[in-house]
Each structure stands twice: as structure tokens, then as C-alpha cells.
Write a protein that holds these residues in place. Sequence first.
Motif, PDB file in Angstrom:
ATOM      1  N   MET A   1       0.763  -1.386   0.128  1.00  0.00           N
ATOM      2  CA  MET A   1      -0.085  -0.120  -0.059  1.00  0.00           C
ATOM      3  C   MET A   1       0.817   1.283  -0.048  1.00  0.00           C
ATOM      4  O   MET A   1       0.506   2.110  -0.588  1.00  0.00           O
ATOM      5  N   LEU A   2       1.927   1.160   0.825  1.00  0.00           N
ATOM      6  CA  LEU A   2       2.974   2.374   0.696  1.00  0.00           C
ATOM      7  C   LEU A   2       3.316   2.624  -0.596  1.00  0.00           C
ATOM      8  O   LEU A   2       3.518   3.676  -1.086  1.00  0.00           O
ATOM      9  N   GLY A   3       3.829   1.515  -1.122  1.00  0.00           N
ATOM     10  CA  GLY A   3       4.320   1.517  -2.839  1.00  0.00           C
ATOM     11  C   GLY A   3       3.480   2.228  -3.402  1.00  0.00           C
ATOM     12  O   GLY A   3       3.746   3.083  -4.379  1.00  0.00           O
ATOM     13  N   ALA A   4       2.191   1.663  -3.261  1.00  0.00           N
ATOM     14  CA  ALA A   4       1.048   2.206  -4.373  1.00  0.00           C
ATOM     15  C   ALA A   4       0.635   3.837  -4.139  1.00  0.00           C
ATOM     16  O   ALA A   4       0.646   4.487  -5.062  1.00  0.00           O
ATOM     17  N   TYR A   5       0.685   4.174  -2.862  1.00  0.00           N
ATOM     18  CA  TYR A   5       0.405   5.611  -2.587  1.00  0.00           C
ATOM     19  C   TYR A   5       1.575   6.429  -3.126  1.00  0.00           C
ATOM     20  O   TYR A   5       1.447   7.654  -3.633  1.00  0.00           O
ATOM     21  N   LEU A   6       2.853   5.897  -2.765  1.00  0.00           N
ATOM     22  CA  LEU A   6       4.118   6.671  -3.238  1.00  0.00           C
ATOM     23  C   LEU A   6       3.992   6.848  -4.953  1.00  0.00           C
ATOM     24  O   LEU A   6       4.290   8.066  -5.562  1.00  0.00           O
ATOM     25  N   ARG A   7       3.665   5.572  -5.373  1.00  0.00           N
ATOM     26  CA  ARG A   7       3.431   5.730  -6.907  1.00  0.00           C
ATOM     27  C   ARG A   7       2.540   6.814  -7.492  1.00  0.00           C
ATOM     28  O   ARG A   7       2.771   7.527  -8.241  1.00  0.00           O
ATOM     29  N   GLU A   8       1.429   6.776  -6.890  1.00  0.00           N
ATOM     30  CA  GLU A   8       0.403   7.937  -7.216  1.00  0.00           C
ATOM     31  C   GLU A   8       0.860   9.045  -6.841  1.00  0.00           C
ATOM     32  O   GLU A   8       0.349  10.117  -7.614  1.00  0.00           O
ATOM     33  N   ALA A   9       1.739   9.584  -6.097  1.00  0.00           N
ATOM     34  CA  ALA A   9       2.144  10.667  -5.453  1.00  0.00           C
ATOM     35  C   ALA A   9       3.238  11.165  -6.218  1.00  0.00           C
ATOM     36  O   ALA A   9       3.893  12.369  -6.342  1.00  0.00           O
ATOM     37  N   GLY A  10       3.622  10.312  -7.224  1.00  0.00           N
ATOM     38  CA  GLY A  10       4.778  10.392  -8.286  1.00  0.00           C
ATOM     39  C   GLY A  10       6.261  10.389  -7.668  1.00  0.00           C
ATOM     40  O   GLY A  10       7.180  10.764  -8.175  1.00  0.00           O
ATOM     41  N   ARG A  11       6.269   9.636  -6.606  1.00  0.00           N
ATOM     42  CA  ARG A  11       7.548   9.334  -5.984  1.00  0.00           C
ATOM     43  C   ARG A  11       7.984   8.026  -6.340  1.00  0.00           C
ATOM     44  O   ARG A  11       7.980   6.950  -5.283  1.00  0.00           O
ATOM     45  N   LEU A  12       8.513   7.707  -7.157  1.00  0.00           N
ATOM     46  CA  LEU A  12       8.606   6.604  -7.934  1.00  0.00           C
ATOM     47  C   LEU A  12       9.764   5.652  -7.473  1.00  0.00           C
ATOM     48  O   LEU A  12       9.751   4.539  -6.982  1.00  0.00           O
ATOM     49  N   ASP A  13      10.922   6.386  -7.116  1.00  0.00           N
ATOM     50  CA  ASP A  13      12.075   5.575  -6.327  1.00  0.00           C
ATOM     51  C   ASP A  13      11.606   5.459  -4.782  1.00  0.00           C
ATOM     52  O   ASP A  13      11.954   3.978  -4.677  1.00  0.00           O
ATOM     53  N   GLU A  14      10.866   6.199  -4.346  1.00  0.00           N
ATOM     54  CA  GLU A  14      10.459   5.532  -2.932  1.00  0.00           C
ATOM     55  C   GLU A  14       9.375   4.538  -2.961  1.00  0.00           C
ATOM     56  O   GLU A  14       9.550   3.628  -2.193  1.00  0.00           O
ATOM     57  N   SER A  15       8.377   4.554  -3.905  1.00  0.00           N
ATOM     58  CA  SER A  15       7.500   3.363  -4.312  1.00  0.00           C
ATOM     59  C   SER A  15       8.333   2.093  -4.473  1.00  0.00           C
ATOM     60  O   SER A  15       8.006   0.887  -3.916  1.00  0.00           O
ATOM     61  N   LEU A  16       9.277   2.060  -5.398  1.00  0.00           N
ATOM     62  CA  LEU A  16      10.116   0.859  -5.596  1.00  0.00           C
ATOM     63  C   LEU A  16      10.737   0.577  -4.304  1.00  0.00           C
ATOM     64  O   LEU A  16      10.852  -0.930  -4.192  1.00  0.00           O
TER      65      LEU A  16
END
Length: 152
Positions: free
Chosen positions: A28-43
Motif C-alpha cells: 500500500m505504501l508503494g502504491a500511494y507513493l507511486r500515485e504521488a509521483g515518488r517512484l524511487d520511494e515506491s520501488l
Amino acid sequence: MKEWALAAEDQRQSTFEEKPKDAWPHIMLGAYLREAGRLDESLEALRAAMQFDEDGPGSGPGMAVHYHTARTLHEMGRYSDAIEAMTSGIPKQPDYGYALYQRALSYEALGDRVQAKRDFFRAAELVPKEGYEPKVAAKLNEYGFTVKVSLE
């Protein structure tokens, strides 16, 4: 409400208050970060999710980890890596049409319309009971597949 950055921070706080027992807080954290445009953090969050065995000891991560990892990699423009991630997840849940749809998008981004069409075809065969959302249905229709559209 689509306040993805706030959702990510809430998820991050709840994830680290108590050590997660499964992959879902990291997913869920990865998904939220992706949607926020924070792709490196998502990964990074999704890599943490990879450490969990979804179906018992030694089973490895489940489809959701692979799916969200592939989506993030796709958004980063790492299409070959996205294909590899999704290909690893498909055996975990071979009837999940969204996985094939997502992998097809990465094939399409690489210019491999033949492989994309194969995955879109299989995704069209696996329409969820409630149908696909209009964006997915439109893409499948673009390749000649007519599918049920969800009412949402």
C-alpha cells in the motif's frame, strides 16, 4: 480523495509503528507513493514487500507485490524490467487479467505490438465479473477486443 502524498505518510507511520506481519503495508505504501509521483520511494517500499512469503514459507511474494512493482517500473520507463516483474507474478495468479493488461502496456511501450496483443487477448478473456473500467476497456477495444465495462 486522491491525497496520495498524505496517504503515503499515514501508511509509512502505521507501517513502522509495528513491524508488518505481511507484505500489504509495504504494498500500500508503494502504491500511494507511486500515485504521488515518488517512484524511487515506491520501488523501495515494494522491495521491502518482496521479503514476505505470501503463501507460506518459501513461497515468495504474491501477485500484488509483482503487480505494483511492475506498475512502478512501467511509470519509470523501465519497460523491460516491468515485463520481467509481471512475468514473475503471473504464475501466482494466472487468472488476473489486470496483470496481463499491465504487461501488455509495457510490451506496447517497447514497440512489441505482437506480444502486447497476445497479453491483451488473454486479458480480454479474463474480464472481471463487474467488468473493466472504461480506460482498460478502451485499450482492449483498440486492439479489437470488446469487453464488459464496469459501471463505476
